[in-house]
Design a protein around this motif. Sequence first.
Motif, PDB file in Angstrom:
ATOM      1  N   SER A  10       0.872  -1.142   0.000  1.00 23.12           N
ATOM      2  CA  SER A  10       0.000   0.000   0.000  1.00 23.12           C
ATOM      3  C   SER A  10       0.907   1.189   0.000  1.00 23.12           C
ATOM      4  CB  SER A  10      -0.842  -0.020   1.251  1.00 23.12           C
ATOM      5  OG  SER A  10      -1.249   1.248   1.602  1.00 23.12           O
ATOM      6  N   PRO A  19      -3.914   6.466  -3.032  1.00 21.75           N
ATOM      7  CA  PRO A  19      -2.801   5.539  -2.894  1.00 21.75           C
ATOM      8  C   PRO A  19      -1.955   5.494  -4.156  1.00 21.75           C
ATOM      9  CG  PRO A  19      -4.818   4.347  -3.301  1.00 21.75           C
ATOM     10  CD  PRO A  19      -5.199   5.782  -3.134  1.00 21.75           C
ATOM     11  N   ALA A  21       0.061   2.703  -4.579  1.00 26.65           N
ATOM     12  CA  ALA A  21       0.499   1.313  -4.604  1.00 26.65           C
ATOM     13  C   ALA A  21       0.546   0.827  -6.032  1.00 26.65           C
ATOM     14  CB  ALA A  21      -0.452   0.448  -3.790  1.00 26.65           C
ATOM     15  N   THR A 219      -4.423  -2.299   7.983  1.00 30.17           N
ATOM     16  CA  THR A 219      -4.540  -0.844   8.133  1.00 30.17           C
ATOM     17  C   THR A 219      -3.230  -0.222   8.600  1.00 30.17           C
ATOM     18  OG1 THR A 219      -5.450  -1.242  10.346  1.00 30.17           O
ATOM     19  CG2 THR A 219      -7.019  -0.855   8.543  1.00 30.17           C
ATOM     20  N   ALA A 222      -0.948   0.004   5.595  1.00 24.71           N
ATOM     21  CA  ALA A 222      -1.396   1.113   4.754  1.00 24.71           C
ATOM     22  C   ALA A 222      -0.927   2.446   5.325  1.00 24.71           C
ATOM     23  CB  ALA A 222      -2.916   1.090   4.618  1.00 24.71           C
ATOM     24  N   SER A 226       1.755   4.861   3.439  1.00 29.77           N
ATOM     25  CA  SER A 226       1.262   6.178   3.019  1.00 29.77           C
ATOM     26  C   SER A 226       2.296   7.264   3.262  1.00 29.77           C
ATOM     27  CB  SER A 226      -0.029   6.517   3.762  1.00 29.77           C
ATOM     28  OG  SER A 226       0.223   6.827   5.114  1.00 29.77           O
ATOM     29  N   TYR A 251      -5.424  -8.149   2.430  1.00 30.11           N
ATOM     30  CA  TYR A 251      -4.259  -7.305   2.177  1.00 30.11           C
ATOM     31  C   TYR A 251      -4.178  -6.822   0.723  1.00 30.11           C
ATOM     32  CZ  TYR A 251      -2.558  -8.623   6.782  1.00 30.11           C
ATOM     33  OH  TYR A 251      -2.440  -8.783   8.140  1.00 30.11           O
ATOM     34  N   ASN A 254      -4.042  -3.156  -0.444  1.00 27.29           N
ATOM     35  CA  ASN A 254      -2.793  -2.409  -0.293  1.00 27.29           C
ATOM     36  C   ASN A 254      -1.783  -2.718  -1.389  1.00 27.29           C
ATOM     37  OD1 ASN A 254      -3.404  -1.024   2.138  1.00 27.29           O
ATOM     38  ND2 ASN A 254      -3.100  -2.926   3.250  1.00 27.29           N
TER      39      ASN A 254
END
Length: 475
Positions: A10, A19, A21, A219, A222, A226, A251, A254
């Motif tokens: 992610s 995002p 990713a 999370t 992520a 980020s 997952y 991400n």
Amino acid sequence: MRRLLIVLLSLSLAGLSGPVAQAAPSGDRDVIVQLFEWNWNSVARECGQVLGPKGYGAVQVSPPQEHVVLPGSGYPWWQDYQPVSYKLDNTRRGTRGQFVAMVNSCHAAGVKVYADAVINHMTGGSSGGTGSAGSAYSHYDYPGTYQTQDFHHCGRNGNDDIVNYNDRYEVQNCELVDLADLATESDYVRGRIAAYLNDLLSIGVDGFRIDAAKHIPATDIAAITSRLSRPAYVYQEVIYGAGEPITPDEYVGNGDVLEFRYGKDLAKIFNTERLAYLRTFAEPLPSDHAVVFTDNHDTQRGTGVLTFRDNGRYAMANAFMLAWTYGTPKVMSSYEYSSNDEGPPSTSTGQTVDTTCFTNRWRCEHEWRVIANMVGFHNAVRGTAVTEWWDNGNDAIAFGRGDKGYLILNDESTALTGRSYHTDLPAGTYCDVFHGDYTPGHCSGSTYTVDSSGWFRADVAATDGLALHADAKVS
């Protein structure tokens, strides 16, 4: 490290709303090779001499951060998966300067570098010691990096270890085999991990394999990614366990995930079932989010997968993986070991020696002719569909990849003789890259001529194969 998980991705740039990713490696070359435990100088040389010329897209290197040093255990491979700090100054594989030079050399050869990132935990054991770069540490104290408040102390099972994999809280908050479990929900911990990953990105690293991702909530990963300074390719280690509450698919949002079921199911077909079953071979994860492999450093030390010790059958399984349409392939490159803990060929002080393939325990499966040349096949057929499937109902199969390639695999105990095969390849003479190396206009092995109707005749020995592709056309 000692557990198998699947890696999640992610990636988003700080300050951007969406995002970044990358759900698959970018570019025309996406095959990853895991040069397990190779030192930085050897990786640099291999990128220029083998990986780039053979068409590998990226190399996965072992964890680059400072780690524990365990001479009393014979410098096992898994010491590298116990971080002491995020310094790159001195590991068993080399210095920061050598790491930087390796990245630059690989990029010059057109090969990306993915670092194995250990971000779930630090070290095991309560006694502490001194890491590979000279940093002092104890189980919950890593001066300048983390202290006791930065770890989970789950208070279960007496020693805080994970016991029940059906308990989500325990899997993601207790300790994996006594490894100090980072509180990845903490803003400080997230920032510290991101700073380490950004240091690697500043050097030029292109992506990360997230070790033990199953033990980190999706999370949290992520939130960490980020904060990356630029886009990177990330794939996550999340090992599927039947009936367990944590699954690989959570997952996928991400980024990519290592599909551990692939190698076991492929081995089952080769060992106990029929190659004809491969006609519909796939796994539950979406193909564009799955990183697939016959084996890796963890699974080859277990059971139920094919490894270098399976020789011809292992080569055929890798050939299928590289010719098939499912997932992003990752090729394993190993060393011989007499115990599951045994580290790579090393000096008496535990420093990994330079790799010379096929000597001193280095097996270098990625250089085996079949596997290395099938990387070129994979690149040539990219974007085409499976066509012209044929099987004998048992252990002999053949299929095309549009007008770009054709593969035959024979896992029978006798040769396939007296057959002609139909392909969508244009008429011409092609190098069989199973048995020969192609250079423009020449093949060091056998060639086969496809006629104007798409037919060619071939005999294929037992436990063997044949592969033709458009980028290995002799005339």
